[in-house]
Design an enzyme around this catalytic site. Structure first.
Site, PDB file in Angstrom:
ATOM      1  N   GLU A 177       0.829  -1.210   0.000  1.00 18.82           N
ATOM      2  CA  GLU A 177       0.000   0.000   0.000  1.00 18.82           C
ATOM      3  C   GLU A 177       0.866   1.265   0.000  1.00 18.82           C
ATOM      4  O   GLU A 177       1.303   1.725   1.053  1.00 18.82           O
ATOM      5  CB  GLU A 177      -0.923   0.013   1.233  1.00 18.82           C
ATOM      6  CG  GLU A 177      -1.827   1.254   1.287  1.00 18.82           C
ATOM      7  CD  GLU A 177      -2.708   1.318   2.536  1.00 18.82           C
ATOM      8  OE1 GLU A 177      -2.497   0.521   3.473  1.00 18.82           O
ATOM      9  OE2 GLU A 177      -3.590   2.183   2.582  1.00 18.82           O
ATOM     10  N   LYS A 219      -2.550  -2.208  -2.969  1.00 18.78           N
ATOM     11  CA  LYS A 219      -3.588  -1.347  -2.370  1.00 18.78           C
ATOM     12  C   LYS A 219      -3.221   0.076  -2.767  1.00 18.78           C
ATOM     13  O   LYS A 219      -2.247   0.644  -2.267  1.00 18.78           O
ATOM     14  CB  LYS A 219      -3.628  -1.532  -0.848  1.00 18.78           C
ATOM     15  CG  LYS A 219      -4.638  -0.625  -0.159  1.00 18.78           C
ATOM     16  CD  LYS A 219      -5.059  -1.142   1.199  1.00 18.78           C
ATOM     17  CE  LYS A 219      -5.953  -0.138   1.918  1.00 18.78           C
ATOM     18  NZ  LYS A 219      -6.624  -0.689   3.091  1.00 18.78           N
TER      19      LYS A 219
HETATM   20  C1  5MM Z   1      -7.995   1.341   8.902  1.00 19.85           C
HETATM   21  O1  5MM Z   1      -6.887   2.256   8.916  1.00 19.85           O
HETATM   22  C2  5MM Z   1      -5.622   1.639   8.633  1.00 19.85           C
HETATM   23  C3  5MM Z   1      -4.659   1.810   9.744  1.00 19.85           C
HETATM   24  O2  5MM Z   1      -4.246   3.125   9.908  1.00 19.85           O
HETATM   25  P1  5MM Z   1      -3.169   3.524  11.057  1.00 19.85           P
HETATM   26  O3  5MM Z   1      -1.983   2.650  10.936  1.00 19.85           O
HETATM   27  O4  5MM Z   1      -2.889   4.960  10.718  1.00 19.85           O
HETATM   28  O5  5MM Z   1      -3.841   3.393  12.373  1.00 19.85           O
HETATM   29  C4  5MM Z   1      -5.112   2.141   7.263  1.00 19.85           C
HETATM   30  O6  5MM Z   1      -3.864   1.600   6.928  1.00 19.85           O
HETATM   31  C5  5MM Z   1      -6.103   1.683   6.233  1.00 19.85           C
HETATM   32  O7  5MM Z   1      -6.031   0.291   6.093  1.00 19.85           O
HETATM   33  C6  5MM Z   1      -5.889   2.303   4.863  1.00 19.85           C
HETATM   34  O8  5MM Z   1      -5.339   3.574   4.907  1.00 19.85           O
HETATM   35  C7  5MM Z   1      -7.220   2.392   4.165  1.00 19.85           C
HETATM   36  O9  5MM Z   1      -8.152   3.011   5.006  1.00 19.85           O
HETATM   37  P2  5MM Z   1      -9.077   4.189   4.418  1.00 19.85           P
HETATM   38  O10 5MM Z   1      -9.815   4.687   5.630  1.00 19.85           O
HETATM   39  O11 5MM Z   1      -8.160   5.195   3.806  1.00 19.85           O
HETATM   40  O12 5MM Z   1      -9.985   3.513   3.409  1.00 19.85           O
END
Ligand code: 5MM
Length: 339
Positions: A177, A219
């Site tokens: 990602e 991703k």
């Molecule tokens: C769910 O949020 C994930 C974890 O974030 P942190 O490490 O900052 O706590 C994040 O990696 C998430 O899987 C991705 O960014 C996709 O989430 P969104 O909300 O952008 O769809």
């Protein structure tokens, strides 16, 4: 490397009509989400919230897998069933976030590098023994007048490729990602240019590390205007620019692309995915791995009364999962939101 199993897991993750639920928030991020609904961020509340999401009736029809945080992979429901077991029974593939977060990149103010390679081989072995079948690592790239630097792109894509190689050695499908952040006033064109650079470098690095692309999921962030841009591009422009960017950079052998929502509204993220899949058929499935865009409605509903609103919160998640599942085949229509 067990190629057959990696490839079949990766294909199952992006099966027609299905996508990934991201519930891998670290403690700091889930605390922010709970603060927004006035729920205390305790281990028990985190467990109950995530168990509520994962036990949504019929979730496996639209959700192929879910990304967990370390704590969640070890947790059981209030009546003693491991969450991993619950997922397997529901046909949802367990995944795990394995990076240890983004930290300041030395000598590059405002830029971050994701860490977590030290000791990763042993952690992956443990996660695989606990039932995880894929893993996720998120790098963040920001757009501003001075960023991203080559150093930031190189360091992050190199780490992503090293992590991906270790995952495959441990039998886990890597979900790589590289998130180009929406934050800023940049244009769609700026985002396109940066995303092309990042993805080109990423696939060079994956190639250098002998990563099997058929057993890898990307991703990706969408090519989109910055959230503070004065004139933001419309749905079709975003869809066309994103697909064009992927066609320029992503090898056809990759198992699939799933998008993050990155701060888009929940319906906005669905419309963008659907608009891409309405454009035609591509070398790889285009699906979703949303966190906020799947969780916002159930989180708000559950927060009103966590003890009483379990079924109504699950209905909100099931609805968003269905809408996004339809968007993976270009069969979504905004009229379905109120059906
Ligand atoms: C769910 O949020 C994930 C974890 O974030 P942190 O490490 O900052 O706590 C994040 O990696 C998430 O899987 C991705 O960014 C996709 O989430 P969104 O909300 O952008 O769809």
């Amino acid at each position: 490397m067990d190629v057959t199993s990696l490839v079949s897991t990766a294909q199952a993750m992006v099966a027609d009509g299905k996508g990934i639920l991201a519930i891998d928030e670290s403690h700091g991020t889930i605390k922010k989400r709970f603060d927004s609904i006035g729920v205390e961020c305790t281990e028990e509340n985190r467990r109950d919230y995530r168990a509520m999401l994962l036990s949504t009736p019929g979730l496996g029809e639209r959700i192929s897998g879910a990304i967990l945080f370390d704590e969640t992979l070890r947790q059981s429901t209030a009546d003693g069933k491991l969450l991993v077991e619950l997922m397997n029974e529901a046909g949802i593939i367990p995944g795990i976030k394995v990076d240890t977060g983004a930290h300041p990149l030395a000598n590059h103010p405002g830029e971050l590098v994701t860490e977590g390679l030290d000791g990763l081989r042993a952690r992956l072995k443990e996660y695989a023994s606990m039932g995880a079948r894929f893993a996720k690592w998120r790098a963040v790239i920001s757009i501003s007048e001075a960023t991203p630097s080559d150093a930031c792109i190189n360091a992050n894509t190199h780490a992503l490729a090293r992590y991906a190689g270790l995952c495959q050695e441990a039998g886990l499908v890597p979900m790589v990602e590289p998130e180009v952040l929406i934050t800023g006033d940049h244009s769609l064109e700026d985002c396109y240019e940066v995303t092309v650079l990042v993805l080109r470098r990423l696939f060079e690095q994956l190639y250098d590390q002998n990563v099997l692309l058929e057993g890898t999921i990307l991703k990706a962030s969408m090519v989109i205007s910055g959230d503070a841009a004065t004139e933001r591009a419309g749905y079709n422009e975003v869809a066309e620019a994103t697909v064009d960017c992927l066609l320029q950079t992503v090898p056809a052998s990759l198992a699939g692309v799933v998008f993050l929502s990155g701060g888009q509204g929940d319906e906005e993220a669905t419309v963008h995915l659907d608009a891409m899949n309405k454009l035609g058929v591509f070398p790889w499935p285009l699906s979703f791995s949303y966190g906020r865009a799947l969780q916002a409605p159930p989180l708000a509903e559950w927060g009103k009364d966590p003890a009483a609103n379990i079924s109504s919160a699950q209905a909100k998640l099931a609805h968003r999962a269905r809408m996004n599942g339809l968007a993976t085949t270009g069969e979504y229509d905004s009229g379905m939101e109120t059906e």
